[in-house]
Write an enzyme that holds these catalytic residues in place. Structure first.
Site, PDB file in Angstrom:
ATOM      1  N   ALA A 201     -65.820  47.620  43.013  1.00 26.94           N
ATOM      2  CA  ALA A 201     -64.771  47.513  41.996  1.00 26.94           C
ATOM      3  C   ALA A 201     -63.694  46.510  42.438  1.00 26.94           C
ATOM      4  O   ALA A 201     -63.376  46.444  43.619  1.00 26.94           O
ATOM      5  CB  ALA A 201     -64.146  48.883  41.749  1.00 26.94           C
TER       6      ALA A 201
ATOM      7  N   CYS B 102     -69.125  48.235  47.822  1.00 22.86           N
ATOM      8  CA  CYS B 102     -67.718  48.597  47.533  1.00 22.86           C
ATOM      9  C   CYS B 102     -67.230  47.629  46.461  1.00 22.86           C
ATOM     10  O   CYS B 102     -66.447  46.727  46.736  1.00 22.86           O
ATOM     11  CB  CYS B 102     -66.875  48.499  48.791  1.00 22.86           C
ATOM     12  SG  CYS B 102     -67.588  49.316  50.243  1.00 22.86           S
TER      13      CYS B 102
ATOM     14  N   LYS C 242     -67.279  40.208  42.533  1.00 21.44           N
ATOM     15  CA  LYS C 242     -68.381  39.768  43.397  1.00 21.44           C
ATOM     16  C   LYS C 242     -69.732  40.220  42.836  1.00 21.44           C
ATOM     17  O   LYS C 242     -70.738  39.533  43.004  1.00 21.44           O
ATOM     18  CB  LYS C 242     -68.160  40.271  44.821  1.00 21.44           C
ATOM     19  CG  LYS C 242     -66.907  39.674  45.487  1.00 21.44           C
ATOM     20  CD  LYS C 242     -66.709  40.192  46.894  1.00 21.44           C
ATOM     21  CE  LYS C 242     -65.486  39.568  47.560  1.00 21.44           C
ATOM     22  NZ  LYS C 242     -64.217  40.005  46.962  1.00 21.44           N
TER      23      LYS C 242
ATOM     24  N   CYS D 226     -60.421  41.327  53.505  1.00 24.41           N
ATOM     25  CA  CYS D 226     -59.315  40.423  53.184  1.00 24.41           C
ATOM     26  C   CYS D 226     -58.122  40.751  54.075  1.00 24.41           C
ATOM     27  O   CYS D 226     -56.982  40.807  53.618  1.00 24.41           O
ATOM     28  CB  CYS D 226     -58.960  40.499  51.700  1.00 24.41           C
ATOM     29  SG  CYS D 226     -58.481  42.143  51.122  1.00 24.41           S
TER      30      CYS D 226
ATOM     31  N   ASP E 262     -69.050  51.932  43.450  1.00 18.48           N
ATOM     32  CA  ASP E 262     -67.722  52.194  43.988  1.00 18.48           C
ATOM     33  C   ASP E 262     -67.493  53.699  44.022  1.00 18.48           C
ATOM     34  O   ASP E 262     -67.841  54.404  43.063  1.00 18.48           O
ATOM     35  CB  ASP E 262     -66.620  51.517  43.173  1.00 18.48           C
ATOM     36  CG  ASP E 262     -65.356  51.316  44.012  1.00 18.48           C
ATOM     37  OD1 ASP E 262     -65.197  50.225  44.592  1.00 18.48           O
ATOM     38  OD2 ASP E 262     -64.548  52.258  44.113  1.00 18.48           O
TER      39      ASP E 262
ATOM     40  N   ARG F 254     -61.588  53.454  39.650  1.00 18.20           N
ATOM     41  CA  ARG F 254     -61.905  52.037  39.825  1.00 18.20           C
ATOM     42  C   ARG F 254     -63.253  51.670  39.207  1.00 18.20           C
ATOM     43  O   ARG F 254     -63.460  50.532  38.776  1.00 18.20           O
ATOM     44  CB  ARG F 254     -61.886  51.681  41.316  1.00 18.20           C
ATOM     45  CG  ARG F 254     -60.487  51.554  41.886  1.00 18.20           C
ATOM     46  CD  ARG F 254     -60.513  51.436  43.403  1.00 18.20           C
ATOM     47  NE  ARG F 254     -61.314  50.330  43.879  1.00 18.20           N
ATOM     48  CZ  ARG F 254     -60.902  49.069  43.974  1.00 18.20           C
ATOM     49  NH1 ARG F 254     -59.666  48.767  43.593  1.00 18.20           N
ATOM     50  NH2 ARG F 254     -61.691  48.129  44.439  1.00 18.20           N
TER      51      ARG F 254
ATOM     52  N   GLY G  57     -65.364  44.340  40.432  1.00 15.19           N
ATOM     53  CA  GLY G  57     -66.639  43.801  40.004  1.00 15.19           C
ATOM     54  C   GLY G  57     -66.802  42.293  40.061  1.00 15.19           C
ATOM     55  O   GLY G  57     -67.856  41.783  39.684  1.00 15.19           O
TER      56      GLY G  57
END
Length: 442
Positions: free
Chosen positions: A111, A109, A115, A231, A133, A138, A113
């Site tokens: 976008a 997953c 990571k 997050c 993604d 995205r 980018g």
């Protein structure tokens, strides 16, 4: 900042006597971070040329804090792909993924980018990175970042985890699942997320996360490692997801996240990691490290390698370059790619980039891409025009304007402080700007 009352009630239940300390962080300045791109520059060299006052982020090997009043995206060094702007806590998942050179890695997953670029810097051009993604809008930002930061050994995909799992069963050494989530950990960074949280039905996320994690688990090799991250603070999207996954997948075990630098153990599961804003300089993040202990070993069919590019490309190299590229060349709709080594056969996936986009074959000539410029070193090209980071010329170039410079006639690699930013054709003292239109400064 007006926080939703139901969110505050949930946090009070989760944190108990730490709640007041957590709440005070919303009145404090948040932390800002960037990462040196070690595909292009070492950390030591970056610190020498960086115009910013930086301090180390302890859980990141190449990450630094910067002050709020600095605008790092307005430096031409940013356009040279020398650093990526990233929230400090968001740097943690890849650090715990334990990526080694030569690994096959999936960022599921991905976008926009950040990571993926961090993973690529650990691969150092070896192995393969599949970055995906599902959102077609995205994925455009993902492609730009992959190209700006000089990632070559990559497949950029715009598809569902379920469809990927049919192609890559038991293929990857490492997988990052930075799952879509309710985003509670980013409220301080982006107040717009509060409105989304109040408006949207956040109860959809656990089922979505469960399905994504199940697809990812099928694509991991036996012995391979997977980081699941979010997050958000929500326990239903974090510890509960991991607990239920382990109950249903007895061929996985949970590995311990080191509790250093202010990273805390999970709620009810001590092996997972929590990044709390009242315990470190960063926003809210959750990390779980899983390892596959058993399963079928899958053999994948490789695409037939093509080591011979079109002659017009070799002619371009002879005229313009000091190096000659070797590897697996693939032409798709007149676009010439240098594909990753040992590319497997892929069926019915929306692949956006099959490796490094070198450029386009146009009748009897080859036109190099912006992405090609971004992977070169200044010594790779015969004609180079170097601009300083504080010059008016570099700003004009990044805006797509014609500039007047001295140099050799013909196609030139344009650099800033000796790091490539694009191409341009010089005729006399007039440089025809070749900077990618969609990247230009406004």
């Amino acid at each position: 900042m007006k926080l939703p009352s139901s969110f505050l009630d949930n946090m009070k239940n989760l944190l108990s006597d730490e709640y007041e300390s957590f709440l005070r962080t919303y009145d404090e300045e948040r932390a800002y971070g960037l990462r040196a791109n070690t595909l292009k520059i070492s950390v030591e060299e970056f610190l020498k040329i960086s115009p910013f006052n930086l301090s180390t982020i302890n859980w990141s090997s190449d990450g630094f804090y910067y002050k709020e009043n600095i605008r790092p995206a307005k430096s031409p060094l940013y356009n040279a792909g020398l650093y990526y702007i990233q929230e400090p806590s968001a740097m943690a998942p890849v650090e715990f993924l334990d990526v080694k050179r030569g690994h096959k890695v999936l960022d599921l997953c991905a976008a926009p980018g950040g990571k993926s670029i961090q993973i690529a810097s650990k691969l150092q051009g070896e192995g393969i990175l599949v970055t995906n993604d599902i959102n077609s809008n995205r994925v455009k930002a993902l492609v730009k970042n992959i190209e700006m930061y000089g990632v070559k050994n990559v497949l950029v995909v715009n598809d569902s985890p379920q469809r990927l799992s049919k192609n890559f069963e038991g293929y990857f050494d490492r997988i990052l699942v930075d799952a879509p989530c309710s985003g509670e950990g980013m409220f301080r960074k982006d107040e717009g997320l509060i409105k989304s949280w109040e408006k949207d039905d956040i109860s959809i996320y656990p089922n979505m996360q469960k399905e994504i994690l199940e697809s990812a688990s099928k694509m991991l090799k036996v012995g391979g490692k997977l980081v699941y991250s979010t997050c958000t603070f929500n326990i239903n999207e974090n510890e509960n997801i991991i607990e239920n996954f382990l109950k249903e997948n007895n061929n996985f075990k949970l590995l311990n996240i080191d509790k250093n630098y202010g990273i805390s153990e999970g709620l009810g599961i001590k092996e997972v990691g929590r990044l709390w804003p009242h315990k470190l300089k960063g926003e809210g993040h959750f990390l779980a490290l899983l390892q596959k202990t058993d399963g079928e070993v899958i053999n994948h069919d490789l695409e037939k390698a093509n080591n011979k590019p079109p002659q017009v490309y070799r002619d371009f190299e002879k005229e313009n370059m000091n190096i000659s590229l070797e590897g697996n060349f693939i032409t798709i709709n007149d676009n010439l790619y240098l594909a990753p080594k040992d590319l497997i056969k892929i069926k019915s996936l929306k692949v956006v980039r099959t490796g490094l986009l070198l450029g386009k074959i146009k009748k009897n000539r080859f036109e190099p891409s912006q992405a090609f410029a971004m992977v070169l070193k200044k010594e790779d090209f015969k004609r180079v025009i170097n601009l300083t980071k504080d010059s008016t010329e570099v700003i004009k170039y990044l805006k797509g304007e014609t500039i007047f410079v001295e140099g050799q006639k013909g196609l030139n690699l344009i650099t800033v402080e000796n790091f490539p930013i694009g191409f341009g054709k010089l005729n006399g003292s007039t440089l025809k700007n070749g900077y990618e239109k969609s990247w230009r400064w406004i």
